[in-house]
Design an enzyme around this catalytic site. Structure first.
Site, PDB file in Angstrom:
ATOM      1  CG  HIS A  47      27.974  -0.488  65.450  1.00  0.00           C
ATOM      2  ND1 HIS A  47      27.842  -0.540  66.815  1.00  0.00           N
ATOM      3  CD2 HIS A  47      26.731  -0.231  64.963  1.00  0.00           C
ATOM      4  CE1 HIS A  47      26.580  -0.321  67.149  1.00  0.00           C
ATOM      5  NE2 HIS A  47      25.887  -0.128  66.041  1.00  0.00           N
ATOM      6  CD  GLU A  69      29.987  -0.525  68.954  1.00  0.00           C
ATOM      7  OE1 GLU A  69      29.170  -0.202  68.091  1.00  0.00           O
ATOM      8  OE2 GLU A  69      29.760  -1.398  69.820  1.00  0.00           O
ATOM      9  CG  ASN A 421      65.955 -11.229  52.520  1.00  0.00           C
ATOM     10  OD1 ASN A 421      66.796 -11.897  53.107  1.00  0.00           O
ATOM     11  ND2 ASN A 421      66.252 -10.481  51.459  1.00  0.00           N
TER      12      ASN A 421
END
Length: 686
Positions: A47, A69, A421
């Site tokens: 918002h 929203e 990794n």
């Protein structure tokens, strides 16, 4: 019309903060999809971001956030079901928002192809359950019946804010449950241009600790900036008045606030706004005090900001200017010692103490929590684990550990490589882990901590560990080592091969790994930062990559030494101790000069030979000055002619014409104007 250029930097910084908060809350929500408090936080951030974007004129950003929203509002009202598909759509939208913000930061207008994302969001919105809607309607009807049974009436609050029957009912019930009700009048500064954004920041902060019953002007009017500089809020919370005030004061560009306690009695004539104790006295003595229609004083608090945003380039300029001052300080110290003037020496000593304090303040200003880097990894690990079909829990420790901003900006990419990794090579899939008797969910831990003048960052996983023999075979295939060298290698030395360029233990090339690019880049980047990276692993149990970094790269403490007529600086962070050794203490092993240092064989490095310094004297030295330095567990003795002493020096680059000079990391200007090269001990030990 808002001058977007003037407020662009603030908009970008605050938008990034809201995006990070949305990302963090989404990850929390994914773990517990029934936690409505998290959904409320998500809604508030979206918002606020929408209001800021609309104010700044970034329509695509505002439109996409508006649709997000809407979906979040339906989720928190339990009108649509939250599932993994919905989470994936919202995550995709957050990625688009991030791209827009980055485009705006790079000078763009934040426009992006968002039609597909909006279509997906609207499909979610349109899947609203009719049963849920009926349930909500029933709840509203029940609420109206409850309100009609109440007999309380309210008197006028500040600026004619009257309580209706519903608000009186809610306040009375809340007071019974230990809440307090406040009427809060907030006035923004004259210079505030992003009024809507500031209003929603107030809403955002207060919503986290209570409930806003009503605002005047309305939410819609605030969003469209249909107000002058002030607005009022009717607020329920368990916090004290002081805590509410503290929260609002933490928001910048607020000129004044007034907080008045609301009390609702069962008798209509006693329903009133109650001033906080001490308010009347404080206001009555003020020459410009006002009272409202009920005779209650109107209090205004001048709010002073506790912090400001400073462009990093300004801090860099400040550091550069101070660096020049450090050089001049060294020159003054040398002049005062040569002139032997007591007054001059006292003045220089005082200036040295003050400049040392100033240096500490400037360095502290540049220190930033590693959290700024760490907080982007939970989302990355979540996405990568999903792609690799692995179940991983990322633990983050020591995120408040501070590093110089220069180091912070550079450390992100190496950590990305190490985490990828760990997920690809280290962590096994759930079935494999269960077959080995391990917990189904793997742990990847990212931690940071201080030790001396260094910061250590560890990347740990409880995965399969490193197969040293397999690494050796791959290194032989790539021609990095031969079979004879491989046979002599210890397990730790084999692990170090992972940092060799072009080496990968992946059997096939994927989007994640297998191209032989990764750990060698990590090594190069960490070394360039004056740090070091090592690896420890136990087959079948897990792997830890340990990164050692300097606290700052600008001003360092060093030992000045002399070799023939040249001066060099050795960083104190690399030095174990200094020693004087006799010629007969030097031994030879494998055609190298070594010494016995506290029971360990330490190789000697003659700087005169390494840097090819012309030999001025023909005398045979009976004694040698040695600086014992270390890199991780390895040590070396740097042989010099003389120790000059300890000194703080300013690290200067050698420039683009002198790149990749062996064992030299930079230069510094000494007090007498001479240039001393700074030795890279890591390169010499390697």
């Amino acid at each position: 019309m808002v001058d977007t250029n003037q407020y662009l930097d603030m908009f970008i910084e605050e938008s990034k903060e809201h995006l990070q908060n949305i990302n963090d809350r989404l990850l929390e929500l994914e773990q517990n999809m029934d936690d409505l408090s998290v959904i409320n936080e998500l809604f508030r951030s979206a918002h606020t971001l929408k209001g800021m974007a609309a104010t700044m004129g970034f329509d695509d950003l505002a439109s996409l956030t508006h649709e997000m929203e809407t979906v979040m509002d339906l989720i928190r009202n339990q009108s649509i079901q939250l599932d993994s598909h919905t989470m994936d759509v919202i995550f995709q939208c957050v990625d688009l928002l991030e791209e827009m913000i980055l485009d705006i930061a790079d000078g763009g207008n934040g426009e992006l192809e968002i039609s597909n994302a909006i279509t997906l969001l609207r499909q979610l919105s349109q899947s609203e359950s009719p049963v849920k809607t009926e349930d909500v309607a029933d709840e509203v009807q029940d609420a109206h019946q409850h309100i009609s049974s109440q007999q309380e009436v309210a008197t006028t609050i500040e600026q004619d804010m009257e309580l209706n029957e519903y608000e009186i009912s809610v306040i009375k019930e809340s007071l019974h449950d230990g809440y307090q009700a406040f009427s809060i009048h907030i006035e923004l500064a004259d210079t505030c241009m992003l009024k809507a954004a500031r209003a929603y920041m107030v809403f955002d902060h207060l919503d986290a600790k209570g409930e806003i019953l009503r605002s005047t002007p309305t939410v819609e009017e605030l969003e469209e900036e249909k107000f002058d500089r002030s607005f009022e809020i009717l607020y329920l919370t368990t916090m004290s008045r002081e805590e509410v005030e503290r929260i609002i004061m933490s928001i910048s560009e607020i000129e004044a606030i007034q907080i008045v306690q609301v009390q609702v009695s069962s008798k209509a004539e006693e329903t009133k706004v109650k001033p906080v104790q001490g308010q009347e006295k404080e206001e009555s003595n003020h020459p410009t005090s006002n009272t409202n229609g009920n005779g209650h004083p109107k209090q205004r608090h001048r709010v002073t900001s506790k912090s400001i945003r400073v462009d990093i380039e300004r801090l860099d300029s400040l550091m550069n200017l101070f660096s020049e001052m450090v050089i001049d300080r060294g020159r003054l110290e040398q002049i005062s010692s040569e002139m032997n003037s007591t007054d001059l020496q006292e003045t220089v000593e005082h200036m040295s103490r003050i400049s040392t304090d100033l240096q500490n303040i400037i360095l502290t200003m540049r220190m930033v929590p590693v959290e700024q880097v760490f907080n982007r990894f939970p989302r990355m690990v979540r996405d990568l684990a999903k792609e690799l079909n692995k179940n991983v829990n990322l633990e983050i420790l020591g995120e408040d550990t501070e590093l110089d901003r220069t180091v912070i900006d550079e450390i992100g990419d190496p950590l990305v490589h190490l985490l990828r990794n760990s997920l690809d090579h280290g962590v096994e899939d759930s079935q494999t882990r269960l077959a080995k008797g391990k917990p189904e969910v793997a742990i990847v831990r990212l931690s940071a901590y201080h030790s001396g003048n260094h910061v250590f960052i560890e990347v740990y996983d409880d995965g399969a560990g490193i197969d040293a023999e397999r690494v050796k075979r791959k290194a032989i295939e790539k021609g990095i080592i031969d079979e004879k060298a491989a046979e002599k290698m210890t397990e730790e030395q084999a692990h170090e091969l992972l940092f060799a360029s072009g080496l990968s233990t992946s059997e096939k090339v994927t989007d994640v790994s297998g191209r032989g690019v990764g750990l060698d880049v990590v090594k190069a980047k960490i070394t360039a930062l004056g740090g070091n990276v090592t690896v420890q692993s136990k087959l079948g149990e897990g792997t830890t990559f340990l990164i050692q970094l300097p606290l700052t790269l600008s001003i360092i403490s060093s030992m000045l030494v002399q070799v023939q007529h040249e001066k060099y600086a050795i960083p104190l962070s690399s030095i174990i101790e200094t020693a004087i050794i006799k010629q007969d203490q030097i031994m030879h092993a494998h055609n190298k000069s070594v010494i016995d240092f506290r029971g360990k064989i330490v190789p000697l490095v003659f700087l005169e030979e390494i840097f090819e310094i012309p030999h001025m004297s023909q005398d045979v030295m009976d004694e040698h000055s040695v600086v014992i330095v270390r890199k991780g567990e390895k040590m070396a003795g740097l042989v010099v002619d003389h120790f000059i002493g300890q000194q703080e020096i300013v690290l200067k680059s050698l420039g683009k014409y002198l790149t990749n000079v062996f064992a030299i990391s930079g230069a510094t200007i000494l007090g007498d104007g001479q240039v001393a090269l700074i030795i890279d001990c890591n390169a010499l030990i390697k």
